[in-house]
Write a protein that holds these residues in place. Sequence first.
Motif, PDB file in Angstrom:
ATOM      1  N   ASN A  46     -10.630  50.000   1.034  1.00  0.00           N
ATOM      2  CA  ASN A  46     -10.844  51.213   0.086  1.00  0.00           C
ATOM      3  C   ASN A  46      -9.587  51.204  -0.575  1.00  0.00           C
ATOM      4  N   ARG A  47      -8.242  50.729   0.331  1.00  0.00           N
ATOM      5  CA  ARG A  47      -7.187  50.672  -0.390  1.00  0.00           C
ATOM      6  C   ARG A  47      -7.093  49.677  -1.708  1.00  0.00           C
ATOM      7  N   LEU A  48      -7.729  48.519  -1.353  1.00  0.00           N
ATOM      8  CA  LEU A  48      -7.971  47.342  -2.384  1.00  0.00           C
ATOM      9  C   LEU A  48      -8.610  47.747  -3.400  1.00  0.00           C
ATOM     10  N   LEU A  49      -9.551  48.632  -3.521  1.00  0.00           N
ATOM     11  CA  LEU A  49     -10.464  49.114  -4.420  1.00  0.00           C
ATOM     12  C   LEU A  49      -9.811  50.207  -5.397  1.00  0.00           C
ATOM     13  N   LEU A  50      -8.873  51.041  -4.761  1.00  0.00           N
ATOM     14  CA  LEU A  50      -8.192  51.957  -5.432  1.00  0.00           C
ATOM     15  C   LEU A  50      -7.124  51.143  -6.387  1.00  0.00           C
ATOM     16  N   ARG A  51      -6.395  50.114  -5.581  1.00  0.00           N
ATOM     17  CA  ARG A  51      -5.224  49.202  -6.179  1.00  0.00           C
ATOM     18  C   ARG A  51      -5.808  48.553  -7.436  1.00  0.00           C
ATOM     19  N   SER A  52      -7.157  47.917  -7.175  1.00  0.00           N
ATOM     20  CA  SER A  52      -7.624  47.218  -8.194  1.00  0.00           C
ATOM     21  C   SER A  52      -8.034  47.995  -9.570  1.00  0.00           C
ATOM     22  N   VAL A  53      -8.345  49.147  -9.366  1.00  0.00           N
ATOM     23  CA  VAL A  53      -8.807  49.872 -10.694  1.00  0.00           C
ATOM     24  C   VAL A  53      -7.585  50.337 -11.281  1.00  0.00           C
ATOM     25  N   MET A  54      -6.627  50.616 -10.470  1.00  0.00           N
ATOM     26  CA  MET A  54      -5.177  51.285 -11.047  1.00  0.00           C
ATOM     27  C   MET A  54      -4.717  50.205 -11.751  1.00  0.00           C
ATOM     28  N   THR A  55      -4.499  48.904 -11.270  1.00  0.00           N
ATOM     29  CA  THR A  55      -3.474  47.906 -11.686  1.00  0.00           C
ATOM     30  C   THR A  55      -4.389  47.314 -13.000  1.00  0.00           C
ATOM     31  N   GLN A  56      -5.456  47.246 -12.885  1.00  0.00           N
ATOM     32  CA  GLN A  56      -6.411  46.766 -14.152  1.00  0.00           C
ATOM     33  C   GLN A  56      -6.178  47.746 -15.207  1.00  0.00           C
ATOM     34  N   ALA A  57      -5.731  49.095 -14.891  1.00  0.00           N
ATOM     35  CA  ALA A  57      -5.752  50.175 -15.980  1.00  0.00           C
ATOM     36  C   ALA A  57      -4.327  50.117 -16.426  1.00  0.00           C
ATOM     37  N   GLY A  58      -3.500  49.611 -15.755  1.00  0.00           N
ATOM     38  CA  GLY A  58      -2.064  49.240 -16.394  1.00  0.00           C
ATOM     39  C   GLY A  58      -1.069  49.970 -15.301  1.00  0.00           C
ATOM     40  N   PHE A  59      -1.519  49.950 -14.156  1.00  0.00           N
ATOM     41  CA  PHE A  59      -0.333  50.603 -13.405  1.00  0.00           C
ATOM     42  C   PHE A  59       0.403  49.563 -12.555  1.00  0.00           C
ATOM     43  N   GLN A  60       1.644  50.047 -12.209  1.00  0.00           N
ATOM     44  CA  GLN A  60       2.250  48.941 -11.168  1.00  0.00           C
ATOM     45  C   GLN A  60       2.385  49.772  -9.832  1.00  0.00           C
ATOM     46  N   THR A  61       2.354  49.143  -8.651  1.00  0.00           N
ATOM     47  CA  THR A  61       2.502  49.424  -7.548  1.00  0.00           C
ATOM     48  C   THR A  61       3.690  49.352  -6.961  1.00  0.00           C
ATOM     49  N   ILE A  62       3.964  50.125  -5.724  1.00  0.00           N
ATOM     50  CA  ILE A  62       5.337  50.120  -5.004  1.00  0.00           C
ATOM     51  C   ILE A  62       4.957  49.642  -3.666  1.00  0.00           C
ATOM     52  N   PRO A  63       6.116  48.805  -2.805  1.00  0.00           N
ATOM     53  CA  PRO A  63       5.744  48.277  -1.566  1.00  0.00           C
ATOM     54  C   PRO A  63       5.689  49.258  -0.437  1.00  0.00           C
ATOM     55  N   ASN A  64       5.934  50.663  -0.737  1.00  0.00           N
ATOM     56  CA  ASN A  64       6.286  51.610   0.495  1.00  0.00           C
ATOM     57  C   ASN A  64       4.941  52.496   0.659  1.00  0.00           C
ATOM     58  N   GLU A  65       4.133  52.697  -0.331  1.00  0.00           N
ATOM     59  CA  GLU A  65       2.924  53.714  -0.363  1.00  0.00           C
ATOM     60  C   GLU A  65       1.967  53.212  -1.098  1.00  0.00           C
ATOM     61  N   TRP A  66       0.743  53.368  -0.491  1.00  0.00           N
ATOM     62  CA  TRP A  66      -0.770  52.770  -1.018  1.00  0.00           C
ATOM     63  C   TRP A  66      -0.930  53.928  -1.947  1.00  0.00           C
ATOM     64  N   TRP A  67      -0.628  55.074  -2.006  1.00  0.00           N
ATOM     65  CA  TRP A  67      -1.142  55.867  -2.990  1.00  0.00           C
ATOM     66  C   TRP A  67      -0.280  56.336  -4.182  1.00  0.00           C
ATOM     67  N   HIS A  68       0.871  55.380  -4.260  1.00  0.00           N
ATOM     68  CA  HIS A  68       1.603  55.827  -5.677  1.00  0.00           C
ATOM     69  C   HIS A  68       1.884  54.766  -6.578  1.00  0.00           C
ATOM     70  N   PHE A  69       1.584  55.013  -7.800  1.00  0.00           N
ATOM     71  CA  PHE A  69       1.239  54.257  -9.009  1.00  0.00           C
ATOM     72  C   PHE A  69       2.277  54.560 -10.090  1.00  0.00           C
ATOM     73  N   GLN A  70       2.634  53.781 -10.828  1.00  0.00           N
ATOM     74  CA  GLN A  70       3.502  54.310 -11.918  1.00  0.00           C
ATOM     75  C   GLN A  70       3.370  53.219 -13.310  1.00  0.00           C
ATOM     76  N   THR A  71       3.649  53.753 -14.182  1.00  0.00           N
ATOM     77  CA  THR A  71       3.416  53.005 -15.614  1.00  0.00           C
ATOM     78  C   THR A  71       4.774  51.998 -16.087  1.00  0.00           C
ATOM     79  N   MET A  72       5.919  52.724 -15.676  1.00  0.00           N
ATOM     80  CA  MET A  72       6.883  51.900 -16.080  1.00  0.00           C
ATOM     81  C   MET A  72       8.129  52.142 -15.130  1.00  0.00           C
ATOM     82  N   ASN A  73       9.263  51.427 -15.482  1.00  0.00           N
ATOM     83  CA  ASN A  73      10.390  51.772 -14.396  1.00  0.00           C
ATOM     84  C   ASN A  73      11.342  52.701 -14.948  1.00  0.00           C
ATOM     85  N   ARG A  74      12.315  53.091 -14.071  1.00  0.00           N
ATOM     86  CA  ARG A  74      13.165  54.242 -14.486  1.00  0.00           C
ATOM     87  C   ARG A  74      13.839  54.155 -15.718  1.00  0.00           C
TER      88      ARG A  74
END
Length: 214
Positions: free
Chosen positions: A175-203
């Motif tokens: 379930n986590r991998l499916l979420l991560r797959s669609v989010m990263t394919q769509a252009g989001f970056q992940t963070i190492p600490n939280e499976w639910w958090h996605f962002q499109t750029m750095n600070r």
Amino acid sequence: ARAMEYVDYDWELSADEKVMRDAGFIEVHQANGLIWVKLMYGTTDNIAGYDLYGDLKRAYLHPSAALALGRAQRLLYAQDSTLALCVKDAARPLRVQQALWDALPDPSLRGYLANPKTGSLHNYGIAVDVTLVNARTGEELDMGCPVDTLDAISQPRYEQKFLKEGKLTQQQLDNRLLLRSVMTQAGFQTIPNEWWHFQTMNRAQAKQASTLIP
Ligand SMILES: C[C@@H](N)C(=O)N[C@H](C)C(=O)O
Ligand SMILES: [Zn+2]
């Protein structure tokens, strides 16, 4: 021209929403109407234990994140139309970041929250906290732990270890991998600490491209 064309709908928006709209942010349903929104900081069931949002009821994002979220929902629908994305938090005022920081029971948990002194990417509308739900009922899929669980079980970097130890099941990880797959394919970056958090750029990029919501 008819008078109706000049009606100003500002009265429908909360003060926070007006600031977000003036910053050019997009309400996520305008990016994709199939996305569920359940803002956790607008309930008492969150890490602070009280409603931090009041009349802020809708999820807004900077266009880079809103458009990417719309793409992620379309990718998910193509893969499994019984599922949908569910936004648990999106653009978050800095005063709410401070309130969350102040409410953390233990300073050792600060790895799960950006320091309000530097600001969170949520404060720029660049980050989104999101999970998967049943598209019809809105029931959340089992990810091994709920969004905002301030514990190592939330951390993608330890998933293989927890799988081996039987603390995460293969279905929870899938379930986590499916979420991560669609989010990263769509252009989001992940963070190492939280499976639910996605962002499109750095600070640094966010400071250039977006506006801090006070
Ligand atoms: C607290 C959690 N939902 C979150 O958003 N954490 C990140 C790191 C943040 O505060 O930006
Ligand atoms: Zn987040």
